[in-house]
Design a protein around this motif. Structure first.
Motif, mmCIF file in Angstrom:
data_model
loop_
_atom_site.group_PDB
_atom_site.id
_atom_site.type_symbol
_atom_site.label_atom_id
_atom_site.label_comp_id
_atom_site.label_asym_id
_atom_site.label_seq_id
_atom_site.Cartn_x
_atom_site.Cartn_y
_atom_site.Cartn_z
ATOM 1 N N GLN A 41 0.809 -1.219 0.000
ATOM 2 C CA GLN A 41 0.000 0.000 0.000
ATOM 3 C C GLN A 41 0.844 1.272 0.000
ATOM 4 O O GLN A 41 0.288 2.373 0.029
ATOM 5 C CB GLN A 41 -0.929 0.004 1.230
ATOM 6 C CG GLN A 41 -1.957 -1.119 1.245
ATOM 7 C CD GLN A 41 -2.921 -1.054 0.070
ATOM 8 O OE1 GLN A 41 -3.217 0.022 -0.438
ATOM 9 N NE2 GLN A 41 -3.388 -2.208 -0.400
ATOM 10 N N GLN B 219 1.708 4.259 -14.296
ATOM 11 C CA GLN B 219 0.314 4.392 -14.729
ATOM 12 C C GLN B 219 0.208 4.627 -16.237
ATOM 13 O O GLN B 219 -0.720 4.141 -16.890
ATOM 14 C CB GLN B 219 -0.362 5.535 -13.959
ATOM 15 C CG GLN B 219 -1.887 5.477 -13.994
ATOM 16 C CD GLN B 219 -2.443 4.224 -13.327
ATOM 17 O OE1 GLN B 219 -1.998 3.846 -12.248
ATOM 18 N NE2 GLN B 219 -3.385 3.550 -13.974
ATOM 19 N N GLY C 165 -1.057 -6.228 -4.492
ATOM 20 C CA GLY C 165 -2.040 -5.235 -4.087
ATOM 21 C C GLY C 165 -1.507 -3.855 -4.375
ATOM 22 O O GLY C 165 -0.343 -3.693 -4.737
ATOM 23 N N GLY C 166 -2.365 -2.854 -4.210
ATOM 24 C CA GLY C 166 -1.950 -1.503 -4.529
ATOM 25 C C GLY C 166 -1.859 -1.346 -6.034
ATOM 26 O O GLY C 166 -2.460 -2.116 -6.790
ATOM 27 N N VAL C 167 -1.075 -0.365 -6.481
ATOM 28 C CA VAL C 167 -1.109 -0.010 -7.903
ATOM 29 C C VAL C 167 -0.582 -1.134 -8.804
ATOM 30 O O VAL C 167 -0.877 -1.164 -9.993
ATOM 31 C CB VAL C 167 -0.324 1.291 -8.197
ATOM 32 C CG1 VAL C 167 -0.930 2.449 -7.420
ATOM 33 C CG2 VAL C 167 1.149 1.136 -7.882
ATOM 34 N N HIS C 168 0.189 -2.070 -8.255
ATOM 35 C CA HIS C 168 0.707 -3.156 -9.095
ATOM 36 C C HIS C 168 -0.168 -4.409 -9.046
ATOM 37 O O HIS C 168 0.246 -5.470 -9.516
ATOM 38 C CB HIS C 168 2.147 -3.503 -8.689
ATOM 39 C CG HIS C 168 3.117 -2.417 -9.012
ATOM 40 N ND1 HIS C 168 3.608 -2.213 -10.284
ATOM 41 C CD2 HIS C 168 3.646 -1.427 -8.249
ATOM 42 C CE1 HIS C 168 4.419 -1.165 -10.274
ATOM 43 N NE2 HIS C 168 4.454 -0.675 -9.051
ATOM 44 N N PHE C 169 -1.359 -4.287 -8.478
ATOM 45 C CA PHE C 169 -2.323 -5.398 -8.482
ATOM 46 C C PHE C 169 -2.347 -6.012 -9.879
ATOM 47 O O PHE C 169 -2.463 -5.319 -10.891
ATOM 48 C CB PHE C 169 -3.704 -4.846 -8.119
ATOM 49 C CG PHE C 169 -4.810 -5.864 -8.144
ATOM 50 C CD1 PHE C 169 -4.939 -6.783 -7.115
ATOM 51 C CD2 PHE C 169 -5.731 -5.896 -9.179
ATOM 52 C CE1 PHE C 169 -5.971 -7.714 -7.116
ATOM 53 C CE2 PHE C 169 -6.763 -6.821 -9.196
ATOM 54 C CZ PHE C 169 -6.884 -7.728 -8.163
#
Ligand code: FES
Lengths: 430, 107
Positions: free
Chosen positions: A94, A125, A374-378
């Motif tokens: 996170q 992103q 988890g987080g942006v690399h889910f």
């Protein structure tokens, strides 16, 4: 709001992701509190008793010992801190400000180029958005499920033609998931066998901690083949668009270098993971006849079994991060620039979160596991994996071969810790 | 500053004051609100930040995007007219005192 928000469609695996109606409601996850107050931290203990061969053969007893002792260890054999508690792994996921994905001296960057998996935001992103809707549930439902079903029928025919004693992984799961991946990527100029070879050679490079020159040579050769295949496909797909990743990228102003690296990461992650979850889930069900019977009588449970399998044996067992400052993680001090291994394979069996965590049990109360990161690399391929394995393959497999069982005359073998799965799984029927 | 009230099916409520621009999911995760997971970090890719927005606030929300719409089909708890993804709700003056119900199941 003018758009009606009522249910307008079904999930591609719908009806298949929820627990059975009679299941008890999931309890909230109790993540143990983090202790970040200065002055209360300890240095990470050294786990010099951890060896790579032991990790490779069966890491779970090592993880049990490590988790019980400390959430983080310095492990000389892998030259990293290994993070094994659920709470610590969750905290890292996170917080990309303190735990960077952009690792220095990354073997993955050397093997595959600098992909989105090793970038932090905002750069990450941009790359991730370039993948568009290809991997999202809407496209899966409208487009991929049908293709997966037809690929699956062919792979199952091949398994059946091979006869009892065939290997579930190599005669069925691998060709099936490789053929799906070939079309998802848009490699109309390659075969599923090419995809399997590329994936394995580059993954071996990514894990080449021993710096074996032969491994690097094979990895570089595969990487060059992928570059050539991409160069050939981009102009073709610009003129003849389809739903593939390369087709979407062909019309975007994305640097070729990023396209190449991201596709190589996708070839690595998009093949072994669904292949291994498919084999592990079926292997576990064949070893638990009462759970298999439940799955066969309630189609919703295919998806539940899939998630439990990802929790039980996370196909990506460890991924790297690097600290951007001195941090205290779950009470353990880590200097700036520390190389970490986030051990999902251990976090998913943390007894503070999961009751009786070492056992495969589709009836356990559902709680979020960390198997997809988890987080942006889910994991961007999560829904694609759920669709091809739980929605398409498992129901059709058990319907066509209802008496499928593990071949008692030959042992299955599972291996690995960075990636873990079955490397041999002889099956029989009839 | 905007305030978010999370109402649990048990009847318990949590009130959190956040900076404008913060997503409802992020507010919940940072403050350990039960039942909001936010696995994908806000990319509308996991459906584990599902909430039911109380009807008096729905008019102030932005319209559903296609991405949010398809992901709402994949929620574990039943999708209803008031279902939204918490990560797609960004706090603004228009949503000063929003109240949402947290579904009983999120995974
Ligand atoms: S956090 Fe994943 S969909 Fe909202």
């Amino acid at each position: 709001m003018s758009t009606p928000n009522a249910p307008t469609g079904v999930c591609p695996f719908s009806g298949a992701t929820g627990p059975a109606e009679t299941d008890p409601p999931a309890e909230p996850v109790a993540v143990p509190p983090t202790s970040t107050s200065p002055g209360t931290f300890a240095e990470a203990p050294v786990a010099d008793w951890v060896t790579i061969p032991d990790l490779y053969n069966d890491p779970f007893p090592l993880y049990q010992r490590m988790r019980a002792e400390s959430p983080v260890h310095w492990v000389p054999a892998v030259n990293r801190y290994m993070v094994t508690s659920y709470a610590a792994c969750h905290e890292i996921e996170q917080d990309e400000a303190r735990f960077s994905a952009d690792e220095n001296n990354s073997l993955m960057k050397r093997a595959m180029g600098h992909s989105m998996l090793r970038k932090d935001n905002p750069k990450h992103q941009v790359d991730r958005d370039s993948y568009g809707s290809t991997l999202r549930p809407g496209t899966i439902k409208k487009h991929w499920n049908q293709i997966f079903a037809s690929n699956h029928a062919k792979s199952l025919d091949a398994l059946i033609a091979k006869g009892p004693g065939a290997d579930f992984v190599w005669d069925y799961a691998a060709p099936y998931t490789a053929e799906n991946l070939r079309l998802i990527c848009g490699f109309h100029n390659a075969t599923q066998e090419d995809l399997q070879r590329w994936s394995q050679s580059m993954i071996d490079g990514t894990g080449n901690y021993a710096d074996d020159p032969e491994v690097w040579a094979k990895s570089a050769a595969a990487s060059a083949e992928v570059d050539a295949a991409i160069d050939e496909m981009l102009p073709y797909l610009a003129a003849n668009p389809d739903h593939s990743l390369l087709s979407g990228l062909a019309s975007l102003p994305i640097p070729l270098e990023a396209i190449r690296a991201n596709l190589k990461m996708t070839i690595g992650g998009g093949l072994n993971e669904p292949r291994d979850v498919l084999a592990t889930t079926v292997w576990a069900l064949l070893n638990h006849p009462e759970q298999l019977a439940a799955v066969k009588s309630d189609p919703k449970l295919h998806a539940v079994a899939f998630e439990e399998s990802v929790r039980w044996v996370a196909p990506i067992g460890m991924y790297p991060r690097e600290t951007t400052a001195d941090v205290v993680l779950e009470g353990v001090h880590l200097p700036k620039g520390s190389r970490l291994g986030v051990v999902l394979g251990a976090a998913n069996r943390d007894p503070r979160i999961f009751e009786d965590p070492e056992s495969f049990n589709i009836f356990r109360p559902k709680k979020p596991h960390l198997g997809f990161g988890g987080g942006v690399h889910f994991c961007a391929g999560t829904w694609i994996a759920r669709a091809q394995v739980a929605q398409i393959a498992m129901p059709a497999l058990f319907e066509r071969i209802p008496d499928l069982r593990l071949d008692p005359s030959s042992q299955s073998i599972d291996a690995g810790w960075v990636f873990r799965g079955l490397t041999k799984m002889p099956v029989t029927w009839g | 500053m905007p305030t978010i009230t999370f109402a649990q099916s048990s009847g318990a409520t949590t009130e959190i004051t956040v900076a404008e621009g913060t997503s409802l999911m992020r507010a919940a995760v940072t403050n350990s609100v039960d039942g909001i997971v936010g696995e994908c970090g806000g990319q509308a890719m996991c459906a584990t930040c599902h909430v039911y927005v109380r009807p008096e606030f729905t008019d102030q929300l932005l319209e559903l995007s296609d991405d949010e719409d398809e992901m709402l089909d994949c929620t574990t708890a039943e999708r209803t007219d008031s279902s939204r993804l918490g990560c797609q709700i960004k706090m603004s003056p228009a949503l000063m005192n929003i109240v949402v119900d947290v579904p009983a199941d999120q995974v």
